[in-house]
Structures are given as structure tokens and as C-alpha cells.
Design a protein around this motif. Structure first.
Motif, PDB file in Angstrom:
ATOM      1  N   UNK A  86       0.827  -1.208   0.000  1.00 36.35           N
ATOM      2  CA  UNK A  86       0.000   0.000   0.000  1.00 36.35           C
ATOM      3  C   UNK A  86       0.862   1.260   0.000  1.00 36.35           C
ATOM      4  N   UNK A  87       1.943   1.226   0.753  1.00 34.93           N
ATOM      5  CA  UNK A  87       2.843   2.376   0.835  1.00 34.93           C
ATOM      6  C   UNK A  87       3.475   2.660  -0.530  1.00 34.93           C
ATOM      7  N   UNK A  88       3.931   1.621  -1.211  1.00 35.50           N
ATOM      8  CA  UNK A  88       4.508   1.790  -2.553  1.00 35.50           C
ATOM      9  C   UNK A  88       3.450   2.357  -3.503  1.00 35.50           C
ATOM     10  N   UNK A  89       2.224   1.839  -3.395  1.00 39.23           N
ATOM     11  CA  UNK A  89       1.128   2.345  -4.229  1.00 39.23           C
ATOM     12  C   UNK A  89       0.861   3.820  -3.954  1.00 39.23           C
ATOM     13  N   UNK A  90       0.834   4.203  -2.680  1.00 36.01           N
ATOM     14  CA  UNK A  90       0.568   5.598  -2.312  1.00 36.01           C
ATOM     15  C   UNK A  90       1.628   6.541  -2.865  1.00 36.01           C
ATOM     16  N   UNK A  91       2.866   6.090  -2.902  1.00 35.22           N
ATOM     17  CA  UNK A  91       3.967   6.950  -3.328  1.00 35.22           C
ATOM     18  C   UNK A  91       4.130   6.969  -4.852  1.00 35.22           C
ATOM     19  N   UNK A  92       3.768   5.881  -5.520  1.00 33.78           N
ATOM     20  CA  UNK A  92       4.062   5.795  -6.958  1.00 33.78           C
ATOM     21  C   UNK A  92       2.863   5.985  -7.876  1.00 33.78           C
ATOM     22  N   UNK A  93       1.666   5.829  -7.366  1.00 38.38           N
ATOM     23  CA  UNK A  93       0.494   5.908  -8.242  1.00 38.38           C
ATOM     24  C   UNK A  93       0.242   7.334  -8.722  1.00 38.38           C
ATOM     25  N   UNK A  94      -0.211   7.431  -9.947  1.00 37.86           N
ATOM     26  CA  UNK A  94      -0.560   8.740 -10.495  1.00 37.86           C
ATOM     27  C   UNK A  94      -2.031   9.059 -10.344  1.00 37.86           C
ATOM     28  N   UNK A  95      -2.813   8.090  -9.896  1.00 37.10           N
ATOM     29  CA  UNK A  95      -4.262   8.265  -9.755  1.00 37.10           C
ATOM     30  C   UNK A  95      -4.602   8.774  -8.352  1.00 37.10           C
ATOM     31  N   UNK A  96      -5.253   9.924  -8.287  1.00 39.67           N
ATOM     32  CA  UNK A  96      -5.576  10.562  -7.010  1.00 39.67           C
ATOM     33  C   UNK A  96      -6.430   9.658  -6.130  1.00 39.67           C
ATOM     34  N   UNK A  97      -7.443   9.038  -6.683  1.00 40.98           N
ATOM     35  CA  UNK A  97      -8.331   8.202  -5.858  1.00 40.98           C
ATOM     36  C   UNK A  97      -7.600   6.947  -5.363  1.00 40.98           C
ATOM     37  N   UNK A  98      -6.673   6.415  -6.151  1.00 37.94           N
ATOM     38  CA  UNK A  98      -5.885   5.254  -5.708  1.00 37.94           C
ATOM     39  C   UNK A  98      -4.979   5.649  -4.546  1.00 37.94           C
ATOM     40  N   UNK A  99      -4.345   6.809  -4.661  1.00 44.72           N
ATOM     41  CA  UNK A  99      -3.463   7.290  -3.593  1.00 44.72           C
ATOM     42  C   UNK A  99      -4.266   7.527  -2.316  1.00 44.72           C
ATOM     43  N   UNK A 100      -5.407   8.166  -2.459  1.00 44.66           N
ATOM     44  CA  UNK A 100      -6.271   8.435  -1.303  1.00 44.66           C
ATOM     45  C   UNK A 100      -6.693   7.115  -0.640  1.00 44.66           C
ATOM     46  N   UNK A 101      -7.102   6.156  -1.458  1.00 45.33           N
ATOM     47  CA  UNK A 101      -7.508   4.851  -0.933  1.00 45.33           C
ATOM     48  C   UNK A 101      -6.358   4.105  -0.272  1.00 45.33           C
ATOM     49  N   UNK A 102      -5.151   4.233  -0.851  1.00 46.90           N
ATOM     50  CA  UNK A 102      -3.980   3.556  -0.272  1.00 46.90           C
ATOM     51  C   UNK A 102      -3.677   4.102   1.123  1.00 46.90           C
ATOM     52  N   UNK A 103      -3.711   5.424   1.282  1.00 45.71           N
ATOM     53  CA  UNK A 103      -3.449   6.008   2.600  1.00 45.71           C
ATOM     54  C   UNK A 103      -4.509   5.599   3.624  1.00 45.71           C
ATOM     55  N   UNK A 104      -5.742   5.545   3.180  1.00 37.97           N
ATOM     56  CA  UNK A 104      -6.819   5.111   4.085  1.00 37.97           C
ATOM     57  C   UNK A 104      -6.610   3.652   4.493  1.00 37.97           C
ATOM     58  N   UNK A 105      -6.270   2.815   3.528  1.00 30.02           N
ATOM     59  CA  UNK A 105      -6.033   1.394   3.817  1.00 30.02           C
ATOM     60  C   UNK A 105      -4.793   1.195   4.683  1.00 30.02           C
ATOM     61  N   UNK A 106      -3.777   2.048   4.499  1.00 27.44           N
ATOM     62  CA  UNK A 106      -2.582   1.964   5.345  1.00 27.44           C
ATOM     63  C   UNK A 106      -2.945   2.196   6.808  1.00 27.44           C
ATOM     64  N   UNK A 107      -3.795   3.203   7.042  1.00 29.38           N
ATOM     65  CA  UNK A 107      -4.197   3.489   8.426  1.00 29.38           C
ATOM     66  C   UNK A 107      -4.967   2.313   9.020  1.00 29.38           C
TER      67      UNK A 107
END
Length: 177
Positions: A32-53
Motif C-alpha cells: 500500500x505504501x509503494x502504491x501511495x507513493x508511486x500511483x498517479x491516480x488521485x483516488x488510488x493514492x487516497x484509498x492507499x493512505x486510508x487502507x494503510x491506516x
């Protein structure tokens, strides 16, 4: 006090389950952390941070704390002891270190999730890759110590072994009857 064999197996099973669960949850968090840092899609990044928590609060932290507690019980109830062998002592110290860093990092993860939810562009958030990778490395070192059990007895361990040998010799030389 040494646990009876059946109880020892139950405690060992709980320790392996919580430790492997902790390791697996950290791997999921790292993805999830790699996804949050590397994804170009705003909703994917937002979802990754939520899932990380969610992963940190409801999987990693409980498994880490359970692993520490059950590991201490396991060590105290087996001949390995908690302070007799260097590999057990190093495992304990690394585990406590990892759990402490995890607990302090939990606040950062919650702040990042909150920022990602309210930010127009969460792609600029820093992520926690250093801690993710560092935590995984520490857990893998602990795993290697558990499997290979390198030799080396602490001073306390030597004293306990000496004491045990003396008690065994005294028991053999005592007259019966």
C-alpha cells in the motif's frame, strides 16, 4: 517454570501465528505504501493512505503487541529462557524496538490518511517507505534468528547452566532412603 508440553505447543503456535501475521501485515502495508507513493491516480493514492491506516491500527499494531507478549511468555516457559541465550535476547530487543517504532509511527500514518482524505492532490504526501522497509528488514532478521538459533550463551545463561549441573550432581550423590 517450564510449561508442560501441550501448553508449550499452544503458546508456540500462538507466537508463530502472531509473528507471521505481523510479518504478513507489514508486507501488505508495504504494498500500500509503494502504491501511495508511486500511483498517479488521485483516488488510488487516497484509498492507499486510508487502507494503510486501517492496516496499521487493526492488523499490525495488535499483532505486534500480541507477538511481544506471547513471545515473552513462550521464552519464560521454555528451557531457552528470556536472558540465557544471545539469540533470544537479541530477538526480544529487536521486537521491542520494532514495536516501539511502530507505535510512534502510527500517529504519522493516521495524519497522512487524514491529509489524503482532505487534500485536493494527495500524491504530494511523503509516504512512510523508510519505516515500512526498515520494519520488514527487522522482522526478517528476527525470523532468521528464530530459525537458525545461533550459538552463544549469556553470562546469566552460563550461571544457570552451572547451577543446574551442580543440582543434578547433588541429586545423584544424595543417599536414597
Amino acid at each position: 517454570m517450564i510449561m508442560p508440553p501441550r501448553l508449550r505447543k499452544i503458546v508456540l503456535t500462538a507466537h508463530v501465528a502472531t509473528s507471521v501475521g505481523w510479518l504478513g501485515a507489514v508486507c501488505a502495508y508495504l504494498a500500500l505504501d509503494v502504491t501511495a507513493v508511486t500511483s498517479g491516480d488521485v483516488s488510488t493514492v487516497r484509498g492507499a493512505y486510508t487502507a494503510m491506516e486501517v492496516t496499521v491500527l487493526y492488523a499490525i499494531v495488535p499483532l505486534a503487541l500480541a507477538s511481544v507478549l506471547v513471545g515473552i511468555i513462550n521464552a519464560l516457559g521454555t528451557p531457552w529462557g528470556l536472558f540465557r541465550h544471545y539469540w533470544v535476547l537479541v530477538k526480544l530487543l529487536l521486537t521491542i524496538f520494532a514495536a516501539t517504532v511502530l507505535l510512534t509511527e502510527t500517529q504519522t500514518v493516521s495524519r497522512l490518511a487524514e491529509a489524503a482524505a482532505s487534500s485536493a492532490d494527495p500524491r504530494e504526501l511523503p509516504g512512510t517507505l523508510l519505516h515500512s522497509v526498515g520494519g520488514l528488514v527487522v522482522l526478517l532478521i528476527i525470523l532468521v534468528l528464530s530459525v537458525f538459533k545461533p550459538r552463544g550463551v549469556t553470562r546469566y545463561g552460563w550461571r544457570k547452566q552451572d547451577e543446574q549441573r551442580r543440582n543434578e550432581r547433588a541429586a545423584r550423590t544424595e543417599p536414597v532412603g
